[in-house]
Design a protein around this motif. Structure first.
Motif, PDB file in Angstrom:
ATOM      1  N   TRP A  12      -5.196   8.384   7.099  1.00 42.87           N
ATOM      2  CA  TRP A  12      -5.463   6.991   7.426  1.00 42.87           C
ATOM      3  C   TRP A  12      -6.937   6.793   7.770  1.00 42.87           C
ATOM      4  N   GLU A  32      -1.179   9.034   8.713  1.00 42.18           N
ATOM      5  CA  GLU A  32      -0.177   7.977   8.798  1.00 42.18           C
ATOM      6  C   GLU A  32       1.061   8.468   8.068  1.00 42.18           C
ATOM      7  N   SER A  33       2.185   8.395   8.762  1.00 38.38           N
ATOM      8  CA  SER A  33       3.456   8.781   8.167  1.00 38.38           C
ATOM      9  C   SER A  33       4.539   7.901   8.768  1.00 38.38           C
ATOM     10  N   LYS A  35       4.742   4.756   9.073  1.00 32.76           N
ATOM     11  CA  LYS A  35       4.128   3.697   9.879  1.00 32.76           C
ATOM     12  C   LYS A  35       3.709   4.162  11.268  1.00 32.76           C
ATOM     13  N   GLU A  37       0.840   6.521  13.434  1.00 30.16           N
ATOM     14  CA  GLU A  37      -0.462   7.166  13.363  1.00 30.16           C
ATOM     15  C   GLU A  37      -0.397   8.475  14.145  1.00 30.16           C
TER      16      GLU A  37
END
Length: 71
Positions: A12, A32-33, A35, A37
């Protein structure tokens, strides 16, 4: 010392710069995974010798994100 990804994610934000002195706990990149951080911190103090990712890159668990030279 290699800093590896602990999960599959997208880069991100890149926080650190190659050549910078880092302390243990300093943020290097933010992933980012799902939604969320997830900050990736330096495990040890040293100099950031390499940064192997760019913002927007898809990474897999175990990928080397950065290399820190310790003294």
């Amino acid at each position: 010392m290699d800093v590896r990804a602990e999960l599959t994610a997208t880069v991100w934000k890149v926080v650190a710069e190659v050549g910078a002195a880092v302390s243990a706990g300093d943020e290097l990149v933010i992933l980012e995974s799902m939604k969320m951080e997830i900050p990736v911190a330096a495990p040890e103090a040293g100099t950031l010798a390499a940064l192997n990712v760019n913002e927007g890159d898809a990474i897999s668990e175990g990928d080397v994100l950065a290399v820190i030279e310790t003294s």
